[in-house]
Scaffold this active site. Sequence first.
Site, PDB file in Angstrom:
ATOM      1  N   ARG A  87       2.824  -4.972 -11.684  1.00 41.14           N
ATOM      2  CA  ARG A  87       3.324  -6.319 -11.986  1.00 41.14           C
ATOM      3  C   ARG A  87       2.232  -7.241 -12.497  1.00 41.14           C
ATOM      4  O   ARG A  87       2.511  -8.229 -13.179  1.00 41.14           O
ATOM      5  CB  ARG A  87       4.057  -6.881 -10.763  1.00 41.14           C
ATOM      6  CG  ARG A  87       5.352  -6.116 -10.480  1.00 41.14           C
ATOM      7  CD  ARG A  87       5.871  -6.364  -9.081  1.00 41.14           C
ATOM      8  NE  ARG A  87       4.982  -5.919  -8.036  1.00 41.14           N
ATOM      9  CZ  ARG A  87       4.903  -4.667  -7.559  1.00 41.14           C
ATOM     10  NH1 ARG A  87       5.698  -3.736  -8.057  1.00 41.14           N
ATOM     11  NH2 ARG A  87       4.044  -4.353  -6.615  1.00 41.14           N
ATOM     12  N   GLU A 124      -3.596   1.288   3.091  1.00 39.28           N
ATOM     13  CA  GLU A 124      -3.322   1.340   4.517  1.00 39.28           C
ATOM     14  C   GLU A 124      -3.294   2.802   4.986  1.00 39.28           C
ATOM     15  O   GLU A 124      -3.843   3.144   6.028  1.00 39.28           O
ATOM     16  CB  GLU A 124      -1.970   0.669   4.758  1.00 39.28           C
ATOM     17  CG  GLU A 124      -1.766   0.245   6.173  1.00 39.28           C
ATOM     18  CD  GLU A 124      -0.414  -0.400   6.332  1.00 39.28           C
ATOM     19  OE1 GLU A 124       0.161  -0.870   5.330  1.00 39.28           O
ATOM     20  OE2 GLU A 124       0.077  -0.409   7.462  1.00 39.28           O
TER      21      GLU A 124
HETATM   22  P1  AMP Z   1      -3.793  -4.888  -1.376  1.00 42.94           P
HETATM   23  O1  AMP Z   1      -4.678  -3.927  -2.114  1.00 42.94           O
HETATM   24  O2  AMP Z   1      -3.615  -4.512   0.062  1.00 42.94           O
HETATM   25  O3  AMP Z   1      -4.268  -6.316  -1.537  1.00 42.94           O
HETATM   26  O4  AMP Z   1      -2.348  -4.766  -2.016  1.00 42.94           O
HETATM   27  C1  AMP Z   1      -2.020  -5.406  -3.217  1.00 42.94           C
HETATM   28  C2  AMP Z   1      -1.336  -4.482  -4.159  1.00 42.94           C
HETATM   29  O5  AMP Z   1      -0.306  -3.724  -3.526  1.00 42.94           O
HETATM   30  C3  AMP Z   1      -0.668  -5.255  -5.269  1.00 42.94           C
HETATM   31  O6  AMP Z   1      -0.839  -4.538  -6.494  1.00 42.94           O
HETATM   32  C4  AMP Z   1       0.785  -5.357  -4.865  1.00 42.94           C
HETATM   33  O7  AMP Z   1       1.631  -5.204  -5.978  1.00 42.94           O
HETATM   34  C5  AMP Z   1       0.989  -4.246  -3.839  1.00 42.94           C
HETATM   35  N1  AMP Z   1       1.529  -4.713  -2.556  1.00 42.94           N
HETATM   36  C6  AMP Z   1       0.989  -4.466  -1.349  1.00 42.94           C
HETATM   37  N2  AMP Z   1       1.702  -4.985  -0.365  1.00 42.94           N
HETATM   38  C7  AMP Z   1       2.735  -5.604  -0.934  1.00 42.94           C
HETATM   39  C8  AMP Z   1       3.819  -6.381  -0.432  1.00 42.94           C
HETATM   40  N3  AMP Z   1       3.992  -6.601   0.875  1.00 42.94           N
HETATM   41  N4  AMP Z   1       4.685  -6.929  -1.325  1.00 42.94           N
HETATM   42  C9  AMP Z   1       4.505  -6.720  -2.645  1.00 42.94           C
HETATM   43  N5  AMP Z   1       3.506  -6.003  -3.189  1.00 42.94           N
HETATM   44  C10 AMP Z   1       2.615  -5.436  -2.344  1.00 42.94           C
END
Ligand code: AMP
Length: 201
Positions: A87, A124
């Site tokens: 996105r 995670e």
């Molecule tokens: P992070 O690396 O943990 O900051 O996760 C961010 C990435 O994972 C982004 O590219 C988001 O599109 C996706 N993502 C992770 N968790 C979510 C969530 N709860 N809702 C939407 N997108 C998420």
Amino acid sequence: MARGELGEGGGEKVAAEREAAAPAEDPRLQGIFSSIRVIPHFPKHGIMFNDVTTLMLRPQVFKDTVDILAERYGGMAISAVAGIEARGLIFGSSVALALGAKFVPLRKPNKLPGKVISEVYTLEYGHDCLEMHVDAVQAGERILIIDDFIATGGTISAAIRLLDRVGANVIECACVVGLPKYKGHFKLNGKPIYILVECRN
Ligand code: AMP
């Protein structure tokens, strides 16, 4: 911390709590906040998925999102916007057009046809990887990184490392929605993070 974990009470209180936590400063932010659909337990149990596709169904709100980012970065001499799959490609390319900057896709493995550099990052559970064409950005270029959502910051950190490796100058990282801790002066790998609205966590 789990990404977008569900608290006690599940999804029923979501609408009321999101309304209560909605930002007040720019009237456009309320529309952005309320246009993001939160889907509990997607893609797996315990995750509150922030679905920005509902925001994109509202042309004015989609435009407001791009406008706010273009207004913020318009005077910062950004030469390239790097958007993160998936996105972040949509928001990033829109902002790049508005800024008159070039657009650089940061993609999942084996999607880009040219010579790439890669950065692995921890999720995670397990690992993922982002790739960038090596010749997309030159040393010293002023870069804005864009994604839709920031939770742990692992994805954005990998994006920053990719740009650092080619000697680019990451000015800021912007996300449409993120955890409350990113609102303010939070830095990741020494780079400022900017989020438009806070997610419910
Ligand atoms: P992070 O690396 O943990 O900051 O996760 C961010 C990435 O994972 C982004 O590219 C988001 O599109 C996706 N993502 C992770 N968790 C979510 C969530 N709860 N809702 C939407 N997108 C998420």
